[in-house]
Write an enzyme that holds these catalytic residues in place. Structure first.
Site, PDB file in Angstrom:
ATOM      1  N   ARG B  35     -23.778 -12.916 -33.973  1.00 11.49           N
ATOM      2  CA  ARG B  35     -22.762 -13.269 -32.953  1.00 11.49           C
ATOM      3  C   ARG B  35     -23.366 -13.929 -31.722  1.00 11.49           C
ATOM      4  O   ARG B  35     -22.902 -13.696 -30.596  1.00 11.49           O
ATOM      5  CB  ARG B  35     -21.956 -12.039 -32.507  1.00 11.49           C
ATOM      6  CG  ARG B  35     -21.051 -11.523 -33.585  1.00 11.49           C
ATOM      7  CD  ARG B  35     -19.678 -11.134 -33.057  1.00 11.49           C
ATOM      8  NE  ARG B  35     -18.891 -10.687 -34.194  1.00 11.49           N
ATOM      9  CZ  ARG B  35     -18.137  -9.602 -34.226  1.00 11.49           C
ATOM     10  NH1 ARG B  35     -18.004  -8.869 -33.149  1.00 11.49           N
ATOM     11  NH2 ARG B  35     -17.477  -9.275 -35.305  1.00 11.49           N
ATOM     12  N   ARG B  39     -18.190 -14.614 -27.240  1.00 11.69           N
ATOM     13  CA  ARG B  39     -17.500 -14.345 -25.975  1.00 11.69           C
ATOM     14  C   ARG B  39     -18.384 -14.047 -24.775  1.00 11.69           C
ATOM     15  O   ARG B  39     -17.919 -14.097 -23.645  1.00 11.69           O
ATOM     16  CB  ARG B  39     -16.515 -13.180 -26.163  1.00 11.69           C
ATOM     17  CG  ARG B  39     -15.274 -13.593 -26.902  1.00 11.69           C
ATOM     18  CD  ARG B  39     -14.295 -12.449 -27.005  1.00 11.69           C
ATOM     19  NE  ARG B  39     -14.764 -11.434 -27.940  1.00 11.69           N
ATOM     20  CZ  ARG B  39     -14.216 -10.215 -28.062  1.00 11.69           C
ATOM     21  NH1 ARG B  39     -13.209  -9.870 -27.277  1.00 11.69           N
ATOM     22  NH2 ARG B  39     -14.675  -9.356 -28.948  1.00 11.69           N
ATOM     23  N   ARG B  48     -12.490 -21.439 -25.689  1.00 16.61           N
ATOM     24  CA  ARG B  48     -11.451 -20.492 -26.131  1.00 16.61           C
ATOM     25  C   ARG B  48     -10.231 -20.490 -25.192  1.00 16.61           C
ATOM     26  O   ARG B  48      -9.130 -20.152 -25.615  1.00 16.61           O
ATOM     27  CB  ARG B  48     -12.035 -19.075 -26.239  1.00 16.61           C
ATOM     28  CG  ARG B  48     -12.774 -18.817 -27.530  1.00 16.61           C
ATOM     29  CD  ARG B  48     -11.839 -18.576 -28.720  1.00 16.61           C
ATOM     30  NE  ARG B  48     -11.385 -17.171 -28.752  1.00 16.61           N
ATOM     31  CZ  ARG B  48     -10.168 -16.782 -28.437  1.00 16.61           C
ATOM     32  NH1 ARG B  48      -9.266 -17.676 -28.083  1.00 16.61           N
ATOM     33  NH2 ARG B  48      -9.847 -15.520 -28.482  1.00 16.61           N
ATOM     34  N   ASP B  84     -15.343 -16.692 -39.245  1.00 14.89           N
ATOM     35  CA  ASP B  84     -14.999 -15.275 -39.299  1.00 14.89           C
ATOM     36  C   ASP B  84     -14.987 -14.842 -40.755  1.00 14.89           C
ATOM     37  O   ASP B  84     -14.604 -15.619 -41.633  1.00 14.89           O
ATOM     38  CB  ASP B  84     -13.620 -15.034 -38.662  1.00 14.89           C
ATOM     39  CG  ASP B  84     -13.346 -13.554 -38.462  1.00 14.89           C
ATOM     40  OD1 ASP B  84     -13.698 -13.020 -37.385  1.00 14.89           O
ATOM     41  OD2 ASP B  84     -12.831 -12.913 -39.397  1.00 14.89           O
ATOM     42  N   TYR B 161     -10.222  -4.860 -45.034  1.00 12.71           N
ATOM     43  CA  TYR B 161      -9.273  -5.513 -44.122  1.00 12.71           C
ATOM     44  C   TYR B 161      -8.005  -5.934 -44.851  1.00 12.71           C
ATOM     45  O   TYR B 161      -6.899  -5.790 -44.339  1.00 12.71           O
ATOM     46  CB  TYR B 161      -9.920  -6.740 -43.464  1.00 12.71           C
ATOM     47  CG  TYR B 161     -10.934  -6.408 -42.404  1.00 12.71           C
ATOM     48  CD1 TYR B 161     -10.528  -6.105 -41.106  1.00 12.71           C
ATOM     49  CD2 TYR B 161     -12.291  -6.399 -42.679  1.00 12.71           C
ATOM     50  CE1 TYR B 161     -11.456  -5.801 -40.117  1.00 12.71           C
ATOM     51  CE2 TYR B 161     -13.226  -6.092 -41.704  1.00 12.71           C
ATOM     52  CZ  TYR B 161     -12.808  -5.794 -40.425  1.00 12.71           C
ATOM     53  OH  TYR B 161     -13.717  -5.490 -39.455  1.00 12.71           O
TER      54      TYR B 161
END
Lengths: 378, 378
Positions: B35, B39, B48, B84, B161
């Site tokens: 990652r 963010r 974003r 993702d 998921y």
């Protein structure tokens, strides 16, 4: 602290009933389930429909009733007092609430030296006396031969809730404190240790036959952080209570219960580790043979507890029985090989609200069957 | 699938650059961060602010830009394509949304044989071509000597998921399927395996130099369930991609990365395990010396990747450097003892949004310093 004569004389019986190092002499293989009193039982939900969770913890009569419910339904060897690991946080000055759809919330969060100073240093017997009362009341109604287990959250796990202000996935505020202000974290752990010692001694005084310490989130730390910041104070807490009362202590570290054993292996000569606990409760991520091997390598004189994945109980009867049988066979092999002394059949983590109660009957029946067939207590 | 001649000739360089089994010859100790695009970087947040996460994954130009951002800021050895692990779920017919305050949501949840039949059998190249395009575009802008890593979620983790309809703590619906309808679960895993093979082959065709498979939730299963229901199809997936492309494959199993090694030790002669991966990415719950010992016992010819607790990066500079140094010393010792061939410095789990970017600079600088001082590549 001294137990009175009758209770002191009963201790070997408790140890035997709970399978702590009494290979061959135990009449049967002990079994109980973490969270055996709780939301999967309709009779529990009936009580909860008329009172909030925190109020239930605070009401000795209702807490005792809820504690005894599973023993009326199932052939269990022990009751564990109905309470919550976060109850002492209220005595420390935080407000505890359980909102709908999210977990426990504690306010104000304990994040700074100032917050730490503002915490109450509680008189545990006075502030948490309702837990002692619930234990006494339960004990007076419990059938002879059944053990009553008292418990507390371990300092690290309780600290995470108090620092985060509730549940957490990443433990950011907790780790921020460990990494940025380890002295504050150490002081906080020391306070939680002291309060927990008082709290557990009170439970034994009230009638608890055995104790359990839940360190649910310990597995999230690196082994080094655990060894440095968590284990010494936790081991000291348990050793203090054990030495003071003679009552057997079980340690549960979730999410990889073998970590503590890795530590034990590296610290054979560490007297605190050696005196800390009687039983290691292992979660389902660890194989019993693996845990047993580590117990032997660490030369620890402990029994194992566990480790059925509680989700197995949503499976069909045949699967539930197969999985129980498999654990019993692993235990039998580990005992025959002299790796462990005792074993308490249990789940590897608390029962979940969607557990069908009949699945517990199948599991218990299979434990009894395997035990009779010599798969345990060889 | 055959790589063209130039790329085939470059493979040894990629292996060397990424530290896969080239002890002593690598010019430097490779480092990248899971990652690393995300963010915590203001330049990522700027992009974003004008587009949704899923749209960013679907826009090759923006995905390439975001992939390259950390390499402009930091001295990293590899880029990992921005995407993702749930992107393929859209090609399978589910809707993927990321709500504010909660994680990913997938609808409709895949719970029954009927749901399974209703899933699309996608033409991956057509439906997920945007990931290939992002890889090609990134590759064309990447400095020579930097590796581009493609990735996918492992079948089990993606299955959780898709079955739960999003994130989960207890994996109740997933385990219900495994325990009640293992044939359906196996068919679903097989479908995910096939789609993931196609997806990873497409990524290599587009220019990925190496691949990584993320099995974030594998650690929640019992070792036996993992060995029975998850590992064989996962190993087969990786072995197929490896054999078909020659590209190195890294496997990451979160929350106790030593489980796979325990398995490897028990299955020394299992050819699928032996051919499955080049690098094992270990999380911070596992000590490098412990993982290295298990690698040796299992006689696996693999390098290790990891394993800084990403939360350490919120600590002060001295702590960050100490922890990096400690990992580098452990790696050095494990290499000197002949336990492992190579090592890629990385975090034990993805970087968190609150990570201060300068902490990465400290960590990378310390890796370079230790590497120069011979704490690695002896």
């Amino acid at each position: 602290m001294k137990l009175d004569k009758t209770r002191a004389e009963n201790l070997p019986l408790v140890r035997e009933a709970l399978g702590f190092g009494q290979v061959g002499s135990a009449a049967r293989h002990p079994v109980w389930f973490m969270r055996q009193a709780g939301r999967y039982l309709p009779e529990y939900m009936a009580i909860r429909s008329r009172m909030e969770f925190v109020d239930l913890c605070r009401s000795p009569k209702d807490a005792a009733e809820v504690t005894l419910q599973p023993l009326r339904r199932f052939d269990l060897d022990a009751a564990i007092i109905f309470s919550d690991i976060l109850v002492p946080c209220m005595a420390l000055g935080q407000t505890l609430t359980f909102g709908k759809g999210h977990g426990p919330q504690l306010a104000p969060a304990m994040r700074s030296r100032e917050d730490f100073r503002a915490l109450k240093r509680p008189d545990v017997a006075a502030e948490l006396g309702y837990v002692g009362d619930a234990i006494s009341l339960t004990k007076s109604q419990l059938a002879p031969g059944k053990a009553l287990i008292g418990f507390a959250g371990a300092p690290f796990t309780v600290a995470t809730y108090m620092i985060e202000g509730g549940s957490s996935k990443e433990f950011t505020a907790t780790k921020a404190m460990i990494f940025r202000d380890p002295a504050l974290f150490a002081d906080f752990m020391k306070l939680l240790r002291d309060v927990t010692v008082d709290y557990l001694l009170m439970q034994v005084r009230a009638g608890a036959d055995a104790l359990m310490l839940f360190d649910t989130w310990a597995g999230n730390l690196t082994p080094d952080d655990y060894a440095r910041h968590v284990w010494p104070v936790t081991a000291d807490l348990m050793a203090t209570v054990r030495e003071s009362t003679g009552v057997p202590v079980t340690y549960f570290s979730g999410q990889g219960s073998d970590r503590i054993l890795e530590l034990g292996r590296g610290a054979k000569s560490d007297p605190a580790t050696r005196k800390a606990f009687d039983v290691l409760s292992v979660d389902w991520r660890v194989r019993i043979p693996h845990a047993a091997r580590l117990v032997k390598e660490a030369a620890l004189d402990v029994a194992l507890q566990g480790n059925l994945d509680p989700q197995v109980l949503i499976g069909p009867e045949q699967l539930v029985r197969e999985r129980v049988r498999s654990i019993m066979e692993e235990v039998h092999a580990a005992r025959s090989a002299g790796l462990i002394h005792g074993h308490i059949f249990n789940v590897g983590h608390g029962l979940l609200p969607h557990t069908p109660p009949e699945a517990l009957s199948w599991a218990i029946d299979e434990v009894r069957k395997q035990s009779a067939q010599g798969a345990s207590n060889p």
